[in-house]
Design a protein around this motif. Structure first.
Motif, short mmCIF file in Angstrom:
data_model
loop_
_atom_site.label_atom_id
_atom_site.label_comp_id
_atom_site.label_asym_id
_atom_site.label_seq_id
_atom_site.Cartn_x
_atom_site.Cartn_y
_atom_site.Cartn_z
N UNK A 46 2.92 11.22 -5.85
CA UNK A 46 3.51 12.67 -6.65
C UNK A 46 4.57 12.23 -7.52
N UNK A 47 5.38 11.07 -7.45
CA UNK A 47 6.61 11.07 -8.44
C UNK A 47 6.18 10.01 -9.30
N UNK A 48 4.98 9.57 -9.51
CA UNK A 48 4.63 8.76 -10.40
C UNK A 48 3.93 9.51 -11.57
N UNK A 49 4.00 8.83 -12.77
CA UNK A 49 3.24 9.59 -14.05
C UNK A 49 1.61 9.33 -13.61
N UNK A 50 0.93 10.48 -14.08
CA UNK A 50 -0.58 10.65 -13.69
C UNK A 50 -1.32 9.45 -14.39
N UNK A 51 -1.05 9.07 -15.64
CA UNK A 51 -1.39 7.79 -16.12
C UNK A 51 -1.16 6.37 -16.04
N UNK A 52 -0.43 6.49 -14.70
CA UNK A 52 0.34 5.09 -14.35
C UNK A 52 -0.76 4.57 -13.15
N UNK A 53 -1.91 5.18 -12.92
CA UNK A 53 -2.90 4.59 -12.26
C UNK A 53 -4.14 5.23 -12.67
N UNK A 54 -4.84 4.29 -13.36
CA UNK A 54 -6.18 4.79 -13.86
C UNK A 54 -7.38 3.78 -13.48
N UNK A 55 -7.41 3.47 -12.25
CA UNK A 55 -8.53 2.45 -11.91
C UNK A 55 -9.77 2.87 -12.23
N UNK A 65 0.94 -1.21 -0.08
CA UNK A 65 -0.07 0.02 -0.02
C UNK A 65 0.79 1.38 -0.16
N UNK A 66 2.08 1.23 0.30
CA UNK A 66 2.92 2.52 0.62
C UNK A 66 3.34 2.97 -0.78
N UNK A 67 3.15 2.15 -1.84
CA UNK A 67 2.93 2.80 -3.36
C UNK A 67 2.01 4.12 -3.54
N UNK A 68 1.07 3.87 -2.64
CA UNK A 68 0.06 5.09 -2.73
C UNK A 68 0.12 6.07 -1.79
N UNK A 69 1.52 6.35 -0.99
CA UNK A 69 1.53 7.42 -0.11
C UNK A 69 1.60 8.50 -0.81
N UNK A 70 1.55 9.82 -0.24
CA UNK A 70 1.77 11.07 -1.15
C UNK A 70 2.75 11.29 -2.04
N UNK A 71 3.94 10.91 -1.36
CA UNK A 71 5.36 11.22 -1.81
C UNK A 71 5.47 10.21 -3.26
#
Length: 496
Positions: A424-433, A415-421
């Protein structure tokens, strides 16, 4: 007809069919795309349903061509499609150039199959008007009004589980489907369905009928989508007549009862009825079939996707006891800050809960991909490649969510993949659930809310463990239109 003439005719016919198929399968080569080699008659989907889930086929194509081109060709039966591999190009298509890709190109038939003509499928101005009309249903204020209703249903689910005699091995997927069925029944129809306690609930049976697909149903859907005009001409129906008759009756009875008794509720049906009887600023009102289709969409989207998400959250927590304990601690400590009450504000304050759900949506989300269709020829920026008018576009959501470039050790539940930092460092389109751009999922807030409420209630009362029937690793049911375990989700439930 003589034998010689018959044989000549047969050879000529086979030859024509061969040349026609060969021409169809030369589309990507003629347009300069790298492409997945097709196999007649399934194109790139040989073995789908009978041997494997479509998502594994899409991932094979994605992994084969990732990094070689911004987009790659493949074939759905005889229809050419383009899979977009580059995240910047995905953002361009879904947002900046949305006007050229605003339709999904999915088969629907307003006349013969009214349930299919809902917001997810309809096109052009019909979609734009309906989207504007429905958007007010899913504001934060509307969610807050529905919160108590969902919480009450979750309490009934908890009591039902507590009453089970044997919790050493329990199939949680069906329980969660009954929970979300009751939630949608209350929120959309204002009905106390009691699917949680009633194994023969008609709503639950209809839900199973919609999603328990077989090879014939999936092939019919693929054929209708490949030949939409012909399917409409001959009255092609996606949904079973029994399902259509059931929802038509329920919606009609609900509308008639509320109008006769002057009943108003802060729910989805209330908004539908107002748009049905009151013209908007342009003098337009919804037809009964439009109300029927949108209500049906709310039902199928709300119960199946959320119950699937909840099922896989419990699966992941059962396999990761430290994460389950951490989440339960957050739930308890947050509730204490709110006078030991489960409130809408307390729910939204649970940041780790959000992270756990998002990581589950990454690993086993119900949205496998996004589909668009090109309204006009479209040259991919900085290339000579042209996506031809009418070509289907596939955004491979599941494949991107499993890509180690964006998610190191992608099979690991973290789940830490989805902490704020990290977000912020990941491409906007890398998560489009829930999709992205103007045509993203309108029910995102509702989906999160009912999933969170269900998890809060369950984790406060139970601890979940794997059993010998818990499938590890998970192989998805090849017959399911969304990701699902093939034989249910069997977990041990420990009362707290």
């Amino acid at each position: 007809m003589s034998l010689a003439l018959f044989l000549t005719f047969s050879v000529a016919l086979v030859s024509l069919i061969y040349l026609w198929v060969k021409k169809k399968y030369s589309f990507h080569a003629e347009n300069g795309f790298l492409y997945d080699e097709p196999s007649f008659p399934f194109g790139s989907f040989k073995g789908v349903v009978t041997k494997t889930h479509p998502v594994y086929i899409m991932k094979r194509i994605y992994d084969k061509f990732k990094g070689k081109a911004p987009a790659v060709g493949f074939y759905r039966l005889l229809s050419p499609s383009v899979m977009i591999l580059d995240l910047d190009l995905i953002k361009t298509i879904l947002i900046r150039d949305f006007d050229n890709f605003h339709n999904r190109g999915i088969y629907y038939n307003e006349v013969h199959d009214p349930l299919s003509a809902h917001l997810f499928n309809i096109e052009d101005q019909a979609w734009r008007k309906m989207r504007v009309k429905l958007t007010p249903t899913f504001t934060s204020n509307k969610m807050k009004m529905m919160f108590t209703t969902v919480l009450n249903v979750s309490n009934h689910m908890v009591e039902m589980i507590k009453s089970e005699e044997n919790l050493d091995m329990i199939e949680v997927k069906e329980i969660l489907a009954k929970f979300t069925t009751d939630v949608i029944g209350s929120s959309a129809f204002g009905l106390n369905l009691n699917a949680i306690k009633d194994p023969n609930s008609e709503f639950r049976r209809m839900g199973r009928k919609v999603f328990n697909t077989n090879t014939n149903v999936i092939l019919k859907f693929m054929i209708f989508n490949a030949f939409k005009s012909t399917a409409r001409k001959f009255g092609g129906r996606i949904f079973d007549a029994e399902v259509t008759d059931f929802f038509t009756r329920i919606v009609k009875e609900t509308i008639d009862y509320r109008l006769k008794n002057k009943i108003e509720r802060n729910d989805f049906m209330d908004l539908m009825i107002k748009m049905y009887i009151e013209p908007d600023e342009n003098g337009d009102k919804l037809t009964f079939n439009q109300v029927l289709a949108q209500t049906f969409l709310f039902f199928i989207a709300g119960f199946e996707t959320s119950s699937s998400t909840l099922t896989f959250v419990l699966y992941n927590l059962a396999l990761n006891q430290d994460i389950q304990d951490k989440l339960r601690d957050e739930i308890k400590s947050t509730i204490l800050k709110y006078d030991n009450k489960i409130t809408y504000e307390a729910m939204n304050d649970m940041k780790y809960l959000q992270m756990v759900i998002d990581e589950t949506l990454r690993l086993q989300g119900p949205v496998l991909g996004q589909i668009r269709i090109a309204d006009n020829d479209y040259q991919i920026p900085n290339t000579k490649l042209v996506i031809r008018k009418g070509t289907h576009i596939s955004i491979p959501t599941y494949c991107i969510h499993q890509d180690p470039e964006y998610y190191p050790e992608p099979e690991k539940f973290d789940p830490e993949r989805f902490n704020e930092e990290n977000k912020k460092n990941r491409h906007q389109m890398a998560f489009t659930a829930f999709g992205s751009g103007p045509r993203n999922c309108i029910g995102e807030r509702f989906g999160y809310m009912q999933s969170k409420i269900g998890l809060i209630s369950l984790l406060l009362n139970f601890k979940f463990h794997p059993t010998e029937k818990t499938q590890v690793p998970m192989i998805f049911d090849k017959r399911s239109p969304i990701l699902a375990p093939p034989d249910g989700m069997w977990l041990k439930v420990e009362k707290l």
